[in-house]
Design a protein around this motif. Sequence first.
Motif, PDB file in Angstrom:
ATOM      1  N   PRO A  71       0.812  -0.765  -0.033  1.00 61.57           N
ATOM      2  CA  PRO A  71      -0.632   0.039  -0.295  1.00 61.57           C
ATOM      3  C   PRO A  71       0.535   1.505  -0.033  1.00 61.57           C
ATOM      4  O   PRO A  71       1.221   0.894   0.753  1.00 61.57           O
ATOM      5  CB  PRO A  71      -0.902  -0.149   1.604  1.00 61.57           C
ATOM      6  CG  PRO A  71       0.050  -0.652   2.446  1.00 61.57           C
ATOM      7  CD  PRO A  71       1.144  -1.908   1.494  1.00 61.57           C
ATOM      8  N   PHE A  72       0.220   2.188  -0.681  1.00 63.54           N
ATOM      9  CA  PHE A  72       1.070   3.520  -0.684  1.00 63.54           C
ATOM     10  C   PHE A  72       1.151   4.258   0.366  1.00 63.54           C
ATOM     11  O   PHE A  72       0.149   4.267   1.470  1.00 63.54           O
ATOM     12  CB  PHE A  72       0.920   4.472  -1.676  1.00 63.54           C
ATOM     13  CG  PHE A  72      -0.729   4.895  -1.210  1.00 63.54           C
ATOM     14  CD1 PHE A  72      -0.729   6.417  -1.079  1.00 63.54           C
ATOM     15  CD2 PHE A  72      -2.079   4.410  -2.557  1.00 63.54           C
ATOM     16  CE1 PHE A  72      -1.680   6.877  -0.851  1.00 63.54           C
ATOM     17  CE2 PHE A  72      -2.580   5.264  -2.084  1.00 63.54           C
ATOM     18  CZ  PHE A  72      -3.113   6.411  -1.255  1.00 63.54           C
ATOM     19  N   SER A  73       1.868   4.548   0.971  1.00 65.17           N
ATOM     20  CA  SER A  73       2.071   5.224   2.036  1.00 65.17           C
ATOM     21  C   SER A  73       2.124   7.064   1.990  1.00 65.17           C
ATOM     22  O   SER A  73       2.750   7.380   1.424  1.00 65.17           O
ATOM     23  CB  SER A  73       3.519   5.844   2.848  1.00 65.17           C
ATOM     24  OG  SER A  73       3.605   6.519   3.933  1.00 65.17           O
ATOM     25  N   PRO A  74       0.690   7.388   2.948  1.00 61.13           N
ATOM     26  CA  PRO A  74       0.491   9.537   2.334  1.00 61.13           C
ATOM     27  C   PRO A  74       1.814  10.267   3.258  1.00 61.13           C
ATOM     28  O   PRO A  74       2.088  11.310   2.318  1.00 61.13           O
ATOM     29  CB  PRO A  74      -0.316   9.728   3.248  1.00 61.13           C
ATOM     30  CG  PRO A  74      -1.410   8.175   3.511  1.00 61.13           C
ATOM     31  CD  PRO A  74      -0.237   7.444   2.995  1.00 61.13           C
ATOM     32  N   ARG A  75       2.802  10.034   3.916  1.00 63.74           N
ATOM     33  CA  ARG A  75       3.967  10.320   4.743  1.00 63.74           C
ATOM     34  C   ARG A  75       4.692  10.556   3.746  1.00 63.74           C
ATOM     35  O   ARG A  75       5.872  11.074   2.993  1.00 63.74           O
ATOM     36  CB  ARG A  75       4.397   9.889   5.687  1.00 63.74           C
ATOM     37  CG  ARG A  75       5.464  10.172   6.869  1.00 63.74           C
ATOM     38  CD  ARG A  75       6.185   8.862   7.855  1.00 63.74           C
ATOM     39  NE  ARG A  75       5.497   9.436   8.737  1.00 63.74           N
ATOM     40  CZ  ARG A  75       5.486  10.072   9.606  1.00 63.74           C
ATOM     41  NH1 ARG A  75       6.640  11.127   9.231  1.00 63.74           N
ATOM     42  NH2 ARG A  75       5.002  10.861  10.915  1.00 63.74           N
ATOM     43  N   LYS A  76       5.028   9.350   3.120  1.00 62.77           N
ATOM     44  CA  LYS A  76       6.139   9.011   2.426  1.00 62.77           C
ATOM     45  C   LYS A  76       5.401   9.880   1.053  1.00 62.77           C
ATOM     46  O   LYS A  76       6.048  10.210  -0.261  1.00 62.77           O
ATOM     47  CB  LYS A  76       6.684   7.750   1.558  1.00 62.77           C
ATOM     48  CG  LYS A  76       7.417   6.509   2.979  1.00 62.77           C
ATOM     49  CD  LYS A  76       8.685   7.507   3.740  1.00 62.77           C
ATOM     50  CE  LYS A  76       9.268   7.487   4.726  1.00 62.77           C
ATOM     51  NZ  LYS A  76      10.262   7.604   4.665  1.00 62.77           N
ATOM     52  N   THR A  77       4.613   9.216  -0.088  1.00 63.82           N
ATOM     53  CA  THR A  77       4.213   9.868  -1.198  1.00 63.82           C
ATOM     54  C   THR A  77       4.061  11.470  -1.254  1.00 63.82           C
ATOM     55  O   THR A  77       4.637  11.913  -2.022  1.00 63.82           O
ATOM     56  CB  THR A  77       2.937   8.666  -2.102  1.00 63.82           C
ATOM     57  OG1 THR A  77       3.253   7.854  -1.581  1.00 63.82           O
ATOM     58  CG2 THR A  77       2.690   9.496  -2.757  1.00 63.82           C
ATOM     59  N   ALA A 212      -5.445   3.229   0.688  1.00 65.54           N
ATOM     60  CA  ALA A 212      -4.796   2.420  -0.629  1.00 65.54           C
ATOM     61  C   ALA A 212      -6.234   2.478  -1.314  1.00 65.54           C
ATOM     62  O   ALA A 212      -6.712   2.512  -1.926  1.00 65.54           O
ATOM     63  CB  ALA A 212      -3.793   1.908  -0.608  1.00 65.54           C
ATOM     64  N   ALA A 213      -7.189   1.635   0.323  1.00 64.78           N
ATOM     65  CA  ALA A 213      -8.753   0.996  -0.427  1.00 64.78           C
ATOM     66  C   ALA A 213      -9.311   1.992  -0.198  1.00 64.78           C
ATOM     67  O   ALA A 213     -10.002   1.896  -0.979  1.00 64.78           O
ATOM     68  CB  ALA A 213      -8.154   0.484   0.510  1.00 64.78           C
ATOM     69  N   SER A 214      -9.368   3.118   0.792  1.00 62.47           N
ATOM     70  CA  SER A 214     -10.366   3.853   0.237  1.00 62.47           C
ATOM     71  C   SER A 214     -10.050   4.775  -0.429  1.00 62.47           C
ATOM     72  O   SER A 214     -10.810   6.354  -0.634  1.00 62.47           O
ATOM     73  CB  SER A 214     -10.536   5.264   1.669  1.00 62.47           C
ATOM     74  OG  SER A 214      -8.816   6.173   2.232  1.00 62.47           O
ATOM     75  N   SER A 215      -8.956   4.758  -1.664  1.00 65.07           N
ATOM     76  CA  SER A 215      -8.683   5.992  -2.588  1.00 65.07           C
ATOM     77  C   SER A 215      -9.442   6.115  -3.796  1.00 65.07           C
ATOM     78  O   SER A 215      -9.306   6.612  -4.857  1.00 65.07           O
ATOM     79  CB  SER A 215      -7.092   6.346  -2.776  1.00 65.07           C
ATOM     80  OG  SER A 215      -6.959   5.141  -3.372  1.00 65.07           O
ATOM     81  N   GLY A 216      -9.726   4.598  -4.152  1.00 63.35           N
ATOM     82  CA  GLY A 216     -10.322   4.129  -5.156  1.00 63.35           C
ATOM     83  C   GLY A 216      -9.304   3.525  -6.114  1.00 63.35           C
ATOM     84  O   GLY A 216      -9.103   3.249  -7.312  1.00 63.35           O
ATOM     85  N   LEU A 217      -8.065   4.166  -5.684  1.00 60.01           N
ATOM     86  CA  LEU A 217      -6.641   3.675  -6.513  1.00 60.01           C
ATOM     87  C   LEU A 217      -6.499   1.595  -6.430  1.00 60.01           C
ATOM     88  O   LEU A 217      -5.733   1.377  -7.233  1.00 60.01           O
ATOM     89  CB  LEU A 217      -5.338   4.406  -5.715  1.00 60.01           C
ATOM     90  CG  LEU A 217      -6.134   5.515  -6.501  1.00 60.01           C
ATOM     91  CD1 LEU A 217      -4.127   6.050  -6.149  1.00 60.01           C
ATOM     92  CD2 LEU A 217      -6.163   6.361  -7.887  1.00 60.01           C
ATOM     93  N   ALA A 218      -7.098   1.279  -5.250  1.00 59.55           N
ATOM     94  CA  ALA A 218      -6.997  -0.225  -5.011  1.00 59.55           C
ATOM     95  C   ALA A 218      -7.591  -1.225  -4.075  1.00 59.55           C
ATOM     96  O   ALA A 218      -8.430  -0.299  -3.563  1.00 59.55           O
ATOM     97  CB  ALA A 218      -5.478  -0.368  -4.362  1.00 59.55           C
ATOM     98  N   VAL A 219      -7.648  -2.180  -4.320  1.00 59.01           N
ATOM     99  CA  VAL A 219      -8.374  -2.913  -3.447  1.00 59.01           C
ATOM    100  C   VAL A 219      -7.506  -3.400  -2.604  1.00 59.01           C
ATOM    101  O   VAL A 219      -6.508  -4.686  -2.928  1.00 59.01           O
ATOM    102  CB  VAL A 219      -8.993  -4.101  -4.987  1.00 59.01           C
ATOM    103  CG1 VAL A 219     -10.346  -4.752  -3.598  1.00 59.01           C
ATOM    104  CG2 VAL A 219     -10.128  -3.387  -6.007  1.00 59.01           C
ATOM    105  N   VAL A 220      -8.002  -4.096  -1.978  1.00 60.10           N
ATOM    106  CA  VAL A 220      -7.626  -4.330  -0.066  1.00 60.10           C
ATOM    107  C   VAL A 220      -8.898  -5.706  -0.038  1.00 60.10           C
ATOM    108  O   VAL A 220      -9.588  -5.294   0.465  1.00 60.10           O
ATOM    109  CB  VAL A 220      -7.049  -3.794   0.575  1.00 60.10           C
ATOM    110  CG1 VAL A 220      -6.275  -4.137   2.050  1.00 60.10           C
ATOM    111  CG2 VAL A 220      -6.481  -2.086   0.509  1.00 60.10           C
ATOM    112  N   ASN A 221      -7.874  -6.586   0.284  1.00 61.73           N
ATOM    113  CA  ASN A 221      -8.575  -8.413   0.788  1.00 61.73           C
ATOM    114  C   ASN A 221      -7.816  -8.498   1.651  1.00 61.73           C
ATOM    115  O   ASN A 221      -7.169  -8.240   1.947  1.00 61.73           O
ATOM    116  CB  ASN A 221      -8.259  -9.112  -0.166  1.00 61.73           C
ATOM    117  CG  ASN A 221      -9.360  -8.284  -1.767  1.00 61.73           C
ATOM    118  OD1 ASN A 221     -11.156  -8.366  -1.645  1.00 61.73           O
ATOM    119  ND2 ASN A 221      -9.188  -8.977  -2.631  1.00 61.73           N
ATOM    120  N   GLY A 222      -8.313  -8.927   3.060  1.00 65.31           N
ATOM    121  CA  GLY A 222      -7.585  -9.242   4.690  1.00 65.31           C
ATOM    122  C   GLY A 222      -8.003  -8.217   5.303  1.00 65.31           C
ATOM    123  O   GLY A 222      -8.662  -6.843   5.013  1.00 65.31           O
ATOM    124  N   THR A 223      -7.875  -8.852   7.161  1.00 69.35           N
ATOM    125  CA  THR A 223      -8.560  -8.158   8.032  1.00 69.35           C
ATOM    126  C   THR A 223      -7.195  -8.267   8.724  1.00 69.35           C
ATOM    127  O   THR A 223      -6.841  -9.656   9.224  1.00 69.35           O
ATOM    128  CB  THR A 223      -9.892  -8.690   8.502  1.00 69.35           C
ATOM    129  OG1 THR A 223     -10.638  -8.007   7.762  1.00 69.35           O
ATOM    130  CG2 THR A 223     -10.084  -7.895   9.979  1.00 69.35           C
TER     131      THR A 223
END
Length: 342
Positions: A71-77, A212-223
Motif C-alpha cells: 500500500p502507498f504511504s501518505p507520509r512518504k508519497t 490505498a483502499a479508500s482512495s479508489g486506486l486499489a482493492v485491499v483484501n484481508g483483515t
Amino acid sequence: MRFNTMKQTMKRMIAIGMTVLLSGGGGIVFSAETELLGDGNDGNRTPYVHLVDLLDENGIKIRAADSNPQPFSPRKTCGQCHNYEAISQGWHFVGPDPNMPPGRPSQPWVFRDAKTRTQIPISPRGTKGSFTPEQAGMSAWDYINLFGTHLPGGGYGEIEADPETHPQEMIRQQISGRYEINCMTCHSGDPRQDSNMAALQAARQNYKWLAAASSGLAVVNGTAAALSDFFDPEFDEGIQVSYIEGLFNPEDQVFLDIDLKPDTRRCYFCHSNQDMGFSGAEEWQRDEDVHLAAGLTCADCHRNGVDHRIARGIEMDDPAKAGFTCEGCHLGTAHAAEPDAG
C-alpha cells in the motif's frame, strides 16, 4: 533524490522560470524551501498536476510489475513535495501533544460500555467536562481502535506502543501498521474516494492499507484484526493489495486528482449529521445548509495554511483570521463584501 522526482522538480522549476519571465519577474523571490515543497507558490494560480511516484512506508517506489505490491504511504508519497511534519500540527492531528494549544472547545467523542451502562466523553484536547484518553486509561492503540473510523489518521495513530508496558499492543501495531494522516480523505478530487471504505479498514485495523483502499486506486483484501499474533509477512498470507488496471503510466507514475480546497462532500462524512427519522418520501423536504445553498463551500471560510490549523469561526483575536469568522462576514469586517450602494 530519485530520477523521476528530480525530473518533476526540474519541470516545476522551468514552469516557475517561465512565469517569472513572462511577468517581468518584478519582486518575485522563491526560497529553496518553496522550490522543493508543494506548499509554496509557483507564481501562478494554475493547479499543480500531481503525476507522482507512489512510495510505500519504506520510501520504495511501487511499480505496476510488483508481484506483491505494498500500500502507498501518505507520509512518504505526499511528503515528497509537502511538509508532512508541519501538516501534522493541524487541529485534526495534534491531540496527543499536551504542549499544543487546544483551540476552541470541541464536541467530544463518547465512549460507552453497555455492561456497566457507562458513557464517558473523551476529548484529546481536554475540553471542559470531558476526559483525555490518558485520563480514561486509554492507550493510543485503544483510542484509534475505538474512534478510528471517524479519524483522518496521524496523532494517536502514529504513536508507537511501548514494548515494556504494552508488548501485546506493539505486536498488533506491527501487524496493522501506522495510521498515517490520510491526506486523500480531504484533498482527493476523485469521485471514487470512499470515506465509508476508510471507516471499514479502520474497523479491521488495516491502518497501513487504509489510504490505498479508500482512495479508489486499489482493492485491499484481508483483515489485520483477524491475523494471529504470530503472523509473519515473509511466510504467511496476509493482506493483499491490487492496484487498478491502467493506473500506472510507462514511467510507473500515477495521476492523483487533488483539490487544494477540500470539497464539501469530504468534510461531510465527519462533520455532518441528519435526522434518520425522515422517510425516503420526505427526503425532498430536508434543507441544505444555508451557506452551501448560497454557493459557498466549507473551505471558503474554514481556511488554513500549511500548518492545517483551520480557521473555525470565532478567532477574532487573530487579525489574519478575523475576516473568516461569523462576524467577519455578517458584520462587515475584513474580507466581507461591501454593501450595495443605495
